[in-house]
Write a protein that holds these residues in place. Structure first.
Motif, mmCIF file in Angstrom:
data_model
loop_
_atom_site.group_PDB
_atom_site.id
_atom_site.type_symbol
_atom_site.label_atom_id
_atom_site.label_comp_id
_atom_site.label_asym_id
_atom_site.label_seq_id
_atom_site.Cartn_x
_atom_site.Cartn_y
_atom_site.Cartn_z
ATOM 1 N N MET A 1 1.472 -1.967 -0.031
ATOM 2 C CA MET A 1 -0.029 -0.084 -0.593
ATOM 3 C C MET A 1 1.127 1.175 -0.029
ATOM 4 O O MET A 1 2.067 1.489 0.350
ATOM 5 C CB MET A 1 -0.586 -0.101 0.778
ATOM 6 N N ASP A 2 0.461 2.095 -0.903
ATOM 7 C CA ASP A 2 1.313 3.392 -0.742
ATOM 8 C C ASP A 2 0.133 4.999 0.034
ATOM 9 O O ASP A 2 -0.581 4.662 -0.276
ATOM 10 C CB ASP A 2 1.625 3.343 -2.013
ATOM 11 N N ILE A 3 1.012 5.429 0.562
ATOM 12 C CA ILE A 3 0.457 6.187 1.495
ATOM 13 C C ILE A 3 0.704 7.927 1.009
ATOM 14 O O ILE A 3 1.826 8.585 0.938
ATOM 15 C CB ILE A 3 1.466 6.280 3.189
ATOM 16 N N HIS A 4 -0.315 8.881 0.695
ATOM 17 C CA HIS A 4 -0.667 9.889 0.297
ATOM 18 C C HIS A 4 -0.377 10.711 1.609
ATOM 19 O O HIS A 4 -0.294 10.653 2.510
ATOM 20 C CB HIS A 4 -1.614 10.403 -0.587
ATOM 21 N N SER A 5 0.258 12.158 0.892
ATOM 22 C CA SER A 5 0.209 13.138 3.018
ATOM 23 C C SER A 5 -0.697 13.109 3.060
ATOM 24 O O SER A 5 -0.851 13.190 4.378
ATOM 25 C CB SER A 5 1.548 13.804 1.910
ATOM 26 N N SER A 6 -1.468 13.390 2.446
ATOM 27 C CA SER A 6 -3.374 13.616 2.736
ATOM 28 C C SER A 6 -4.094 12.840 3.492
ATOM 29 O O SER A 6 -4.396 13.679 4.662
ATOM 30 C CB SER A 6 -3.876 13.986 1.849
ATOM 31 N N ARG A 58 -0.602 -1.804 -9.690
ATOM 32 C CA ARG A 58 -0.449 -0.873 -8.823
ATOM 33 C C ARG A 58 -1.147 -0.968 -6.900
ATOM 34 O O ARG A 58 -2.410 -1.528 -7.500
ATOM 35 C CB ARG A 58 -0.482 0.558 -9.268
ATOM 36 N N PRO A 59 -0.360 -0.220 -6.335
ATOM 37 C CA PRO A 59 -0.827 -0.832 -4.547
ATOM 38 C C PRO A 59 -1.723 0.066 -4.684
ATOM 39 O O PRO A 59 -2.192 0.860 -5.069
ATOM 40 C CB PRO A 59 0.313 -0.695 -3.995
ATOM 41 N N GLU A 60 -3.213 -0.080 -4.234
ATOM 42 C CA GLU A 60 -3.728 0.835 -2.891
ATOM 43 C C GLU A 60 -3.002 2.198 -3.010
ATOM 44 O O GLU A 60 -1.927 1.736 -2.234
ATOM 45 C CB GLU A 60 -4.205 0.636 -1.899
ATOM 46 N N LEU A 61 -3.926 3.105 -2.765
ATOM 47 C CA LEU A 61 -3.560 4.601 -1.901
ATOM 48 C C LEU A 61 -4.837 5.351 -1.290
ATOM 49 O O LEU A 61 -5.271 5.710 -1.309
ATOM 50 C CB LEU A 61 -3.080 5.743 -3.300
ATOM 51 N N ALA A 62 -3.230 5.108 0.399
ATOM 52 C CA ALA A 62 -4.379 5.341 0.932
ATOM 53 C C ALA A 62 -4.766 7.395 1.115
ATOM 54 O O ALA A 62 -3.057 7.851 0.543
ATOM 55 C CB ALA A 62 -4.054 5.645 2.584
ATOM 56 N N ILE A 63 -5.484 7.968 1.141
ATOM 57 C CA ILE A 63 -5.198 9.033 1.322
ATOM 58 C C ILE A 63 -6.586 10.055 2.251
ATOM 59 O O ILE A 63 -6.015 11.641 2.130
ATOM 60 C CB ILE A 63 -6.539 9.841 -0.638
ATOM 61 N N HIS A 64 -6.611 9.079 2.899
ATOM 62 C CA HIS A 64 -7.018 9.747 4.133
ATOM 63 C C HIS A 64 -7.481 9.370 5.547
ATOM 64 O O HIS A 64 -7.482 7.427 4.839
ATOM 65 C CB HIS A 64 -9.184 9.841 3.177
ATOM 66 N N ALA A 65 -7.059 9.012 6.447
ATOM 67 C CA ALA A 65 -7.667 8.622 7.157
ATOM 68 C C ALA A 65 -7.441 9.836 8.677
ATOM 69 O O ALA A 65 -6.820 10.716 8.803
ATOM 70 C CB ALA A 65 -6.214 7.129 8.105
ATOM 71 N N MET A 66 -8.408 9.218 9.780
ATOM 72 C CA MET A 66 -8.831 9.866 10.901
ATOM 73 C C MET A 66 -9.107 8.375 12.063
ATOM 74 O O MET A 66 -10.519 7.738 11.571
ATOM 75 C CB MET A 66 -9.601 10.896 10.118
ATOM 76 N N PRO A 67 -9.377 9.405 12.861
ATOM 77 C CA PRO A 67 -10.490 8.855 13.614
ATOM 78 C C PRO A 67 -12.721 7.848 13.390
ATOM 79 O O PRO A 67 -12.350 9.607 12.166
ATOM 80 C CB PRO A 67 -10.689 9.582 15.145
ATOM 81 N N MET A 68 -13.127 7.475 13.013
ATOM 82 C CA MET A 68 -14.088 6.771 12.563
ATOM 83 C C MET A 68 -14.895 7.982 13.482
ATOM 84 O O MET A 68 -15.091 8.303 14.031
ATOM 85 C CB MET A 68 -14.164 5.819 12.966
ATOM 86 N N ARG A 69 -16.174 8.838 12.330
ATOM 87 C CA ARG A 69 -17.003 9.572 12.441
ATOM 88 C C ARG A 69 -18.044 9.127 12.705
ATOM 89 O O ARG A 69 -17.853 7.682 11.898
ATOM 90 C CB ARG A 69 -17.016 10.440 11.689
ATOM 91 N N ALA A 70 -18.856 9.663 13.904
ATOM 92 C CA ALA A 70 -20.331 8.517 13.535
ATOM 93 C C ALA A 70 -21.319 8.475 12.586
ATOM 94 O O ALA A 70 -21.225 7.185 12.502
ATOM 95 C CB ALA A 70 -21.364 9.808 14.386
#
Length: 79
Positions: A1-6, A58-70
């Motif tokens: 998996m690739d990780i974008h700075s976002s 091409r591996p998946e690209l993570a573009i967003h990560a945060m505590p899970m919202r309601a």
């Protein structure tokens, strides 16, 4: 998996992003080649991770990560 700075904007470490994808409780196909993963961080807190599904090898690209919202709670088992 690739990780974008976002994906790091909310302070979620790369290890936790990868942990959620590997141990997801929910995987939801979204529009426009996006996929939502809901699952625990290494420490057990629930996170949401959004990735771009890319073609070919091409591996998946993570573009967003945060505590899970309601708003995503309804997708969890027993929601």
């Amino acid at each position: 998996m690739d990780i974008h700075s976002s994906a790091l904007k909310h302070g979620v470490p790369v290890d936790d992003i990868e942990h959620v994808v590997r141990n997801a409780m929910v995987i939801d196909e979204m529009d426009d080649d996006l996929r939502l993963y809901l699952g625990p961080s290494g420490g057990g807190s629930l996170l949401e991770v959004i990735v771009v599904v890319r073609s070919g090898d091409r591996p998946e690209l993570a573009i967003h990560a945060m505590p899970m919202r309601a708003k995503y709670r309804r997708l969890l088992p027993g929601g």
